[in-house]
Design a protein around this motif. Structure first.
Motif, PDB file in Angstrom:
ATOM      1  N   ASP A  34       0.832  -1.209   0.000  1.00 24.47           N
ATOM      2  CA  ASP A  34       0.000   0.000   0.000  1.00 24.47           C
ATOM      3  C   ASP A  34       0.864   1.256   0.000  1.00 24.47           C
ATOM      4  OD1 ASP A  34      -2.242  -1.576   0.047  1.00 24.47           O
ATOM      5  OD2 ASP A  34      -2.717  -1.196   2.159  1.00 24.47           O
ATOM      6  N   GLY A  35       0.713   2.071  -1.027  1.00 21.98           N
ATOM      7  CA  GLY A  35       1.444   3.333  -1.105  1.00 21.98           C
ATOM      8  C   GLY A  35       2.922   3.194  -1.421  1.00 21.98           C
ATOM      9  N   ALA A  36       3.350   2.039  -1.894  1.00 25.71           N
ATOM     10  CA  ALA A  36       4.770   1.826  -2.195  1.00 25.71           C
ATOM     11  C   ALA A  36       5.240   2.753  -3.313  1.00 25.71           C
ATOM     12  CB  ALA A  36       5.019   0.378  -2.590  1.00 25.71           C
ATOM     13  N   ASP A  37       6.436   3.292  -3.152  1.00 25.62           N
ATOM     14  CA  ASP A  37       7.067   4.107  -4.186  1.00 25.62           C
ATOM     15  C   ASP A  37       7.986   3.276  -5.071  1.00 25.62           C
ATOM     16  OD1 ASP A  37       6.192   6.895  -3.517  1.00 25.62           O
ATOM     17  OD2 ASP A  37       7.090   6.336  -1.599  1.00 25.62           O
ATOM     18  N   ALA A  38       8.493   2.178  -4.527  1.00 27.48           N
ATOM     19  CA  ALA A  38       9.386   1.290  -5.263  1.00 27.48           C
ATOM     20  C   ALA A  38       9.438  -0.053  -4.558  1.00 27.48           C
ATOM     21  CB  ALA A  38      10.783   1.886  -5.367  1.00 27.48           C
ATOM     22  N   VAL A  39       9.889  -1.059  -5.318  1.00 34.14           N
ATOM     23  CA  VAL A  39      10.028  -2.415  -4.787  1.00 34.14           C
ATOM     24  C   VAL A  39      11.428  -2.911  -5.121  1.00 34.14           C
ATOM     25  CG1 VAL A  39       9.214  -4.804  -5.009  1.00 34.14           C
ATOM     26  CG2 VAL A  39       7.566  -2.922  -5.018  1.00 34.14           C
ATOM     27  N   LEU A  40      12.042  -3.572  -4.152  1.00 33.09           N
ATOM     28  CA  LEU A  40      13.341  -4.205  -4.348  1.00 33.09           C
ATOM     29  C   LEU A  40      13.159  -5.709  -4.206  1.00 33.09           C
ATOM     30  CD1 LEU A  40      16.451  -4.168  -4.611  1.00 33.09           C
ATOM     31  CD2 LEU A  40      16.534  -3.939  -2.118  1.00 33.09           C
ATOM     32  N   VAL A  41      13.593  -6.457  -5.216  1.00 33.08           N
ATOM     33  CA  VAL A  41      13.503  -7.913  -5.204  1.00 33.08           C
ATOM     34  C   VAL A  41      14.932  -8.450  -5.157  1.00 33.08           C
ATOM     35  CG1 VAL A  41      12.771  -9.949  -6.495  1.00 33.08           C
ATOM     36  CG2 VAL A  41      11.370  -7.879  -6.529  1.00 33.08           C
ATOM     37  N   THR A  42      15.247  -9.248  -4.149  1.00 36.90           N
ATOM     38  CA  THR A  42      16.617  -9.745  -4.014  1.00 36.90           C
ATOM     39  C   THR A  42      16.909 -10.925  -4.927  1.00 36.90           C
ATOM     40  OG1 THR A  42      16.014 -11.157  -2.133  1.00 36.90           O
ATOM     41  CG2 THR A  42      16.822  -8.927  -1.643  1.00 36.90           C
ATOM     42  N   HIS A  43      15.886 -11.730  -5.240  1.00 43.93           N
ATOM     43  CA  HIS A  43      16.015 -12.806  -6.220  1.00 43.93           C
ATOM     44  C   HIS A  43      14.622 -13.257  -6.643  1.00 43.93           C
ATOM     45  CE1 HIS A  43      15.814 -14.948  -2.359  1.00 43.93           C
ATOM     46  NE2 HIS A  43      15.375 -16.002  -3.021  1.00 43.93           N
ATOM     47  N   GLU A  44      14.557 -14.044  -7.711  1.00 37.83           N
ATOM     48  CA  GLU A  44      13.274 -14.276  -8.370  1.00 37.83           C
ATOM     49  C   GLU A  44      12.473 -15.476  -7.884  1.00 37.83           C
ATOM     50  OE1 GLU A  44      16.353 -15.892 -11.382  1.00 37.83           O
ATOM     51  OE2 GLU A  44      16.281 -14.292  -9.952  1.00 37.83           O
ATOM     52  N   HIS A  45      12.725 -16.013  -6.735  1.00 39.35           N
ATOM     53  CA  HIS A  45      11.891 -17.101  -6.211  1.00 39.35           C
ATOM     54  C   HIS A  45      10.521 -16.569  -5.798  1.00 39.35           C
ATOM     55  CE1 HIS A  45      15.679 -19.568  -5.034  1.00 39.35           C
ATOM     56  NE2 HIS A  45      15.426 -19.625  -6.320  1.00 39.35           N
ATOM     57  N   ALA A  46       9.496 -17.403  -5.917  1.00 37.12           N
ATOM     58  CA  ALA A  46       8.120 -16.982  -5.642  1.00 37.12           C
ATOM     59  C   ALA A  46       7.920 -16.488  -4.217  1.00 37.12           C
ATOM     60  CB  ALA A  46       7.160 -18.130  -5.927  1.00 37.12           C
ATOM     61  N   ASP A  47       8.753 -16.940  -3.297  1.00 37.90           N
ATOM     62  CA  ASP A  47       8.608 -16.457  -1.922  1.00 37.90           C
ATOM     63  C   ASP A  47       9.180 -15.056  -1.735  1.00 37.90           C
ATOM     64  OD1 ASP A  47      11.208 -17.443  -2.257  1.00 37.90           O
ATOM     65  OD2 ASP A  47      11.381 -18.092  -0.173  1.00 37.90           O
ATOM     66  N   HIS A  48       9.821 -14.508  -2.781  1.00 37.04           N
ATOM     67  CA  HIS A  48      10.375 -13.161  -2.711  1.00 37.04           C
ATOM     68  C   HIS A  48       9.770 -12.204  -3.735  1.00 37.04           C
ATOM     69  CE1 HIS A  48      13.796 -13.776   0.126  1.00 37.04           C
ATOM     70  NE2 HIS A  48      13.461 -15.028  -0.133  1.00 37.04           N
ATOM     71  N   ILE A  49       8.977 -12.728  -4.661  1.00 33.91           N
ATOM     72  CA  ILE A  49       8.332 -11.862  -5.658  1.00 33.91           C
ATOM     73  C   ILE A  49       7.008 -12.474  -6.110  1.00 33.91           C
ATOM     74  CG2 ILE A  49       9.638 -12.892  -7.556  1.00 33.91           C
ATOM     75  CD1 ILE A  49       9.459 -10.174  -8.979  1.00 33.91           C
ATOM     76  N   ASP A  50       5.989 -11.644  -6.136  1.00 36.79           N
ATOM     77  CA  ASP A  50       4.683 -12.046  -6.663  1.00 36.79           C
ATOM     78  C   ASP A  50       4.474 -11.224  -7.935  1.00 36.79           C
ATOM     79  OD1 ASP A  50       2.007 -12.429  -7.290  1.00 36.79           O
ATOM     80  OD2 ASP A  50       1.353 -12.402  -5.209  1.00 36.79           O
ATOM     81  N   VAL A  51       4.796 -11.811  -9.067  1.00 34.45           N
ATOM     82  CA  VAL A  51       4.789 -11.093 -10.345  1.00 34.45           C
ATOM     83  C   VAL A  51       3.425 -10.499 -10.654  1.00 34.45           C
ATOM     84  CG1 VAL A  51       5.122 -11.327 -12.836  1.00 34.45           C
ATOM     85  CG2 VAL A  51       6.703 -12.434 -11.263  1.00 34.45           C
ATOM     86  N   LEU A  52       2.366 -11.251 -10.446  1.00 33.65           N
ATOM     87  CA  LEU A  52       1.033 -10.741 -10.777  1.00 33.65           C
ATOM     88  C   LEU A  52       0.669  -9.526  -9.925  1.00 33.65           C
ATOM     89  CD1 LEU A  52      -0.927 -14.076 -11.251  1.00 33.65           C
ATOM     90  CD2 LEU A  52      -0.010 -12.543 -12.999  1.00 33.65           C
ATOM     91  N   ARG A  53       0.998  -9.552  -8.673  1.00 32.90           N
ATOM     92  CA  ARG A  53       0.692  -8.425  -7.792  1.00 32.90           C
ATOM     93  C   ARG A  53       1.497  -7.183  -8.180  1.00 32.90           C
ATOM     94  NH1 ARG A  53       1.342  -9.573  -1.567  1.00 32.90           N
ATOM     95  NH2 ARG A  53       0.258 -11.440  -2.223  1.00 32.90           N
ATOM     96  N   LEU A  54       2.764  -7.381  -8.547  1.00 30.66           N
ATOM     97  CA  LEU A  54       3.619  -6.241  -8.881  1.00 30.66           C
ATOM     98  C   LEU A  54       3.331  -5.670 -10.263  1.00 30.66           C
ATOM     99  CD1 LEU A  54       7.079  -7.310  -7.465  1.00 30.66           C
ATOM    100  CD2 LEU A  54       5.352  -5.834  -6.431  1.00 30.66           C
ATOM    101  N   ALA A  55       2.858  -6.495 -11.177  1.00 29.39           N
ATOM    102  CA  ALA A  55       2.630  -6.046 -12.551  1.00 29.39           C
ATOM    103  C   ALA A  55       1.664  -4.872 -12.626  1.00 29.39           C
ATOM    104  CB  ALA A  55       2.118  -7.203 -13.400  1.00 29.39           C
ATOM    105  N   GLY A  56       0.656  -4.851 -11.786  1.00 27.00           N
ATOM    106  CA  GLY A  56      -0.319  -3.771 -11.817  1.00 27.00           C
ATOM    107  C   GLY A  56      -0.048  -2.652 -10.839  1.00 27.00           C
ATOM    108  N   LEU A  57       1.046  -2.723 -10.130  1.00 23.10           N
ATOM    109  CA  LEU A  57       1.341  -1.740  -9.090  1.00 23.10           C
ATOM    110  C   LEU A  57       1.758  -0.382  -9.658  1.00 23.10           C
ATOM    111  CD1 LEU A  57       1.373  -1.548  -6.011  1.00 23.10           C
ATOM    112  CD2 LEU A  57       3.766  -2.276  -6.070  1.00 23.10           C
ATOM    113  N   GLY A  58       2.472  -0.403 -10.774  1.00 23.81           N
ATOM    114  CA  GLY A  58       2.853   0.841 -11.428  1.00 23.81           C
ATOM    115  C   GLY A  58       3.983   1.601 -10.765  1.00 23.81           C
ATOM    116  N   VAL A  59       4.870   0.897 -10.068  1.00 19.62           N
ATOM    117  CA  VAL A  59       6.033   1.541  -9.443  1.00 19.62           C
ATOM    118  C   VAL A  59       7.289   0.837  -9.938  1.00 19.62           C
ATOM    119  CG1 VAL A  59       4.708   2.191  -7.397  1.00 19.62           C
ATOM    120  CG2 VAL A  59       6.068   0.094  -7.366  1.00 19.62           C
TER     121      VAL A  59
END
Length: 75
Positions: A34-59
């Motif tokens: 909520d209200g995020a200005d940016a996201v940092l992903v340390t690696h691409e495992h599903a427990d560290h990134i939810d691609v579908l959630r981030l795709a529509g975030l617009g940051v």
């Protein structure tokens, strides 16, 4: 600075009205973004990134240069 730990690996940093969310994976609560200005992903495992959630975030999403994250442009 306010630091909030969410489920598994997700951490939210708030400072002077700006929000950085680190590793918001599939097990993390949606409220972490909520209200995020940016996201940092340390690696691409599903427990560290939810691609579908981030795709529509617009940051901006920052990830390692060699990360293979489909359907998501990283900076």
């Amino acid at each position: 600075m306010r630091i909030t730990k969410y489920t598994h690996a997700c951490v939210r940093l708030e400072h002077e009205g700006r929000v950085l969310v680190i590793d918001p994976g599939t097990w993390s609560e949606p409220a972490a973004l909520d209200g995020a200005d940016a996201v940092l992903v340390t690696h691409e495992h599903a427990d560290h990134i939810d691609v579908l959630r981030l795709a529509g975030l617009g940051v901006p999403v920052y990830a390692p240069a060699d990360a293979d994250i489909p359907r998501l442009e990283t900076i």
